[in-house]
Design a protein around this motif. Structure first.
Motif, PDB file in Angstrom:
ATOM      1  N   GLU A  31      -0.326  26.638   9.251  1.00 47.91           N
ATOM      2  CA  GLU A  31      -0.394  28.094   9.232  1.00 47.91           C
ATOM      3  C   GLU A  31      -1.835  28.489   9.510  1.00 47.91           C
ATOM      4  N   ASP A  32      -2.036  29.758   9.865  1.00 49.23           N
ATOM      5  CA  ASP A  32      -3.384  30.251  10.136  1.00 49.23           C
ATOM      6  C   ASP A  32      -4.342  29.918   8.999  1.00 49.23           C
ATOM      7  N   SER A  33      -3.839  30.058   7.773  1.00 45.19           N
ATOM      8  CA  SER A  33      -4.691  29.845   6.597  1.00 45.19           C
ATOM      9  C   SER A  33      -5.089  28.380   6.416  1.00 45.19           C
ATOM     10  N   ASP A  34      -4.444  27.460   7.129  1.00 46.44           N
ATOM     11  CA  ASP A  34      -4.800  26.039   7.037  1.00 46.44           C
ATOM     12  C   ASP A  34      -6.030  25.698   7.870  1.00 46.44           C
ATOM     13  N   ASN A  35      -6.460  26.614   8.740  1.00 44.34           N
ATOM     14  CA  ASN A  35      -7.604  26.330   9.597  1.00 44.34           C
ATOM     15  C   ASN A  35      -8.834  25.984   8.757  1.00 44.34           C
ATOM     16  N   GLY A  36      -9.442  24.865   9.061  1.00 44.75           N
ATOM     17  CA  GLY A  36     -10.637  24.420   8.344  1.00 44.75           C
ATOM     18  C   GLY A  36     -10.345  23.598   7.107  1.00 44.75           C
ATOM     19  N   ASN A  37      -9.079  23.522   6.683  1.00 45.36           N
ATOM     20  CA  ASN A  37      -8.738  22.704   5.516  1.00 45.36           C
ATOM     21  C   ASN A  37      -8.860  21.221   5.859  1.00 45.36           C
ATOM     22  N   GLU A  38      -9.144  20.449   4.855  1.00 45.59           N
ATOM     23  CA  GLU A  38      -9.272  19.011   5.032  1.00 45.59           C
ATOM     24  C   GLU A  38      -7.924  18.340   4.769  1.00 45.59           C
ATOM     25  N   LEU A  39      -7.563  17.409   5.622  1.00 38.71           N
ATOM     26  CA  LEU A  39      -6.356  16.610   5.446  1.00 38.71           C
ATOM     27  C   LEU A  39      -6.817  15.183   5.189  1.00 38.71           C
ATOM     28  N   VAL A  40      -6.341  14.595   4.094  1.00 38.11           N
ATOM     29  CA  VAL A  40      -6.785  13.272   3.671  1.00 38.11           C
ATOM     30  C   VAL A  40      -5.592  12.333   3.605  1.00 38.11           C
ATOM     31  N   CYS A  41      -5.767  11.136   4.155  1.00 36.31           N
ATOM     32  CA  CYS A  41      -4.775  10.078   4.010  1.00 36.31           C
ATOM     33  C   CYS A  41      -5.425   8.991   3.155  1.00 36.31           C
ATOM     34  N   GLY A  42      -4.737   8.633   2.083  1.00 32.71           N
ATOM     35  CA  GLY A  42      -5.306   7.630   1.195  1.00 32.71           C
ATOM     36  C   GLY A  42      -4.360   6.469   0.999  1.00 32.71           C
ATOM     37  N   ALA A  43      -4.918   5.284   0.854  1.00 30.95           N
ATOM     38  CA  ALA A  43      -4.134   4.078   0.588  1.00 30.95           C
ATOM     39  C   ALA A  43      -4.532   3.536  -0.783  1.00 30.95           C
ATOM     40  N   VAL A  44      -3.501   3.242  -1.587  1.00 27.97           N
ATOM     41  CA  VAL A  44      -3.738   2.750  -2.944  1.00 27.97           C
ATOM     42  C   VAL A  44      -2.901   1.487  -3.145  1.00 27.97           C
ATOM     43  N   ASN A  45      -3.517   0.455  -3.703  1.00 31.98           N
ATOM     44  CA  ASN A  45      -2.746  -0.699  -4.184  1.00 31.98           C
ATOM     45  C   ASN A  45      -3.556  -1.393  -5.270  1.00 31.98           C
ATOM     46  N   SER A  46      -2.923  -2.307  -5.940  1.00 34.36           N
ATOM     47  CA  SER A  46      -3.553  -2.918  -7.120  1.00 34.36           C
ATOM     48  C   SER A  46      -4.757  -3.785  -6.768  1.00 34.36           C
ATOM     49  N   ALA A  47      -4.920  -4.184  -5.513  1.00 40.66           N
ATOM     50  CA  ALA A  47      -6.065  -5.009  -5.115  1.00 40.66           C
ATOM     51  C   ALA A  47      -7.311  -4.155  -4.866  1.00 40.66           C
ATOM     52  N   LEU A  48      -7.141  -2.847  -4.821  1.00 41.89           N
ATOM     53  CA  LEU A  48      -8.275  -1.949  -4.565  1.00 41.89           C
ATOM     54  C   LEU A  48      -8.743  -1.327  -5.872  1.00 41.89           C
ATOM     55  N   SER A  49     -10.054  -1.238  -6.040  1.00 42.38           N
ATOM     56  CA  SER A  49     -10.573  -0.611  -7.247  1.00 42.38           C
ATOM     57  C   SER A  49     -10.454   0.923  -7.162  1.00 42.38           C
ATOM     58  N   THR A  74       0.846  -1.185   0.000  1.00 37.93           N
ATOM     59  CA  THR A  74       0.000   0.000   0.000  1.00 37.93           C
ATOM     60  C   THR A  74       0.881   1.235   0.000  1.00 37.93           C
ATOM     61  N   SER A  75       0.568   2.175  -0.854  1.00 39.37           N
ATOM     62  CA  SER A  75       1.313   3.434  -0.835  1.00 39.37           C
ATOM     63  C   SER A  75       0.374   4.551  -0.384  1.00 39.37           C
ATOM     64  N   PRO A  76       0.726   5.215   0.705  1.00 42.40           N
ATOM     65  CA  PRO A  76      -0.158   6.251   1.245  1.00 42.40           C
ATOM     66  C   PRO A  76      -0.050   7.568   0.482  1.00 42.40           C
ATOM     67  N   LEU A  77      -1.113   8.319   0.506  1.00 47.69           N
ATOM     68  CA  LEU A  77      -1.167   9.661  -0.065  1.00 47.69           C
ATOM     69  C   LEU A  77      -1.688  10.600   1.017  1.00 47.69           C
ATOM     70  N   PHE A  78      -1.096  11.752   1.148  1.00 49.76           N
ATOM     71  CA  PHE A  78      -1.573  12.749   2.099  1.00 49.76           C
ATOM     72  C   PHE A  78      -2.001  13.962   1.285  1.00 49.76           C
ATOM     73  N   LEU A  79      -3.257  14.299   1.364  1.00 46.71           N
ATOM     74  CA  LEU A  79      -3.784  15.340   0.512  1.00 46.71           C
ATOM     75  C   LEU A  79      -4.582  16.385   1.299  1.00 46.71           C
ATOM     76  N   PRO A  80      -4.017  17.549   1.588  1.00 46.83           N
ATOM     77  CA  PRO A  80      -4.850  18.596   2.180  1.00 46.83           C
ATOM     78  C   PRO A  80      -5.540  19.354   1.047  1.00 46.83           C
ATOM     79  N   ASP A  81      -6.823  19.333   1.024  1.00 43.74           N
ATOM     80  CA  ASP A  81      -7.610  20.000  -0.015  1.00 43.74           C
ATOM     81  C   ASP A  81      -7.122  19.677  -1.424  1.00 43.74           C
ATOM     82  N   GLY A  82      -6.793  18.393  -1.659  1.00 39.31           N
ATOM     83  CA  GLY A  82      -6.450  17.941  -2.995  1.00 39.31           C
ATOM     84  C   GLY A  82      -5.004  18.135  -3.412  1.00 39.31           C
ATOM     85  N   VAL A  83      -4.169  18.686  -2.552  1.00 38.48           N
ATOM     86  CA  VAL A  83      -2.768  18.890  -2.899  1.00 38.48           C
ATOM     87  C   VAL A  83      -1.938  17.799  -2.232  1.00 38.48           C
TER      88      VAL A  83
END
Length: 183
Positions: free
Chosen positions: A41-59, A3-12
């Motif tokens: 930073e102050d501007s990060d307040n309210g932003n979404e932080l996403v952790c995603g797992a991807v591997n070939s067994a997952l659609s 599994t390779s993780p992805l960390f995405l705050p607001d899609g970045v």
């Protein structure tokens, strides 16, 4: 399949994560632990932080997310309604204290020479401001008085202050003096 993780705050996508792959409880199963350090930073307040797992067994990626709640102090308050100079005894000052920003928004209070006058304020989430009004009747003995607006939230170690010092002018009244008696 790892599994390779992805960390995405607001899609970045964030870079710089550390991943450790450990064997799982059964053959062909693995546990991946990934760590990333974020300096908010102050501007990060309210932003979404996403952790995603991807591997070939997952659609599609598996994700877990949360909203960042970044605590930060408000700005130093401002006071409107009094300009440096003199004020006449008998006048009533209409003062407005405003503090911008902060999470949470600031609590405000008015002080007269370090004694609390008012602890009433209102907040406007859309403009990220706290505001407090004070109607202050000026008396002759108020010359040199310090009126202070304080802003504080759970992040400020000490209240943020704006101070005005009143310079009161007393209008002279014409008095007549009548002396009677022998001179």
């Amino acid at each position: 399949m790892l599994t390779s993780p992805l960390f995405l705050p607001d899609g970045v996508e964030l870079i710089g994560s550390e991943s450790i792959v450990n064997p799982g409880s059964k053959a062909k199963l693995f546990t991946t632990v990934s760590i990333i350090r974020v300096t908010p930073e102050d501007s990060d307040n309210g932003n979404e932080l996403v952790c995603g797992a991807v591997n070939s067994a997952l659609s599609r990626p598996r994700t877990l997310s949360f909203r960042m709640n970044i605590l930060f102090p408000p700005e130093i308050p401002t006071i409107d309604g009094y300009t440096r100079g003199q004020v006449n005894a008998g006048e009533t000052l209409s003062l407005v204290c405003t503090s911008i920003g902060g999470n949470p928004l600031a609590a405000l209070q008015w002080l007269k020479n370090d004694e609390v006058l008012s602890q009433e304020w209102e907040t406007d989430v859309s403009t990220r401001t706290s505001r407090s009004s004070l109607s202050y009747p000026v008396r002759p003995e108020d010359d040199g008085v310090k009126l202070t607006c304080q802003a504080i939230n759970q992040v400020t170690a000490n209240p943020l202050r704006r101070v005005i010092i009143l310079h009161v002018v007393c209008e002279s009244q014409n008095h007549s003096l009548t002396l009677t008696g022998e001179f």
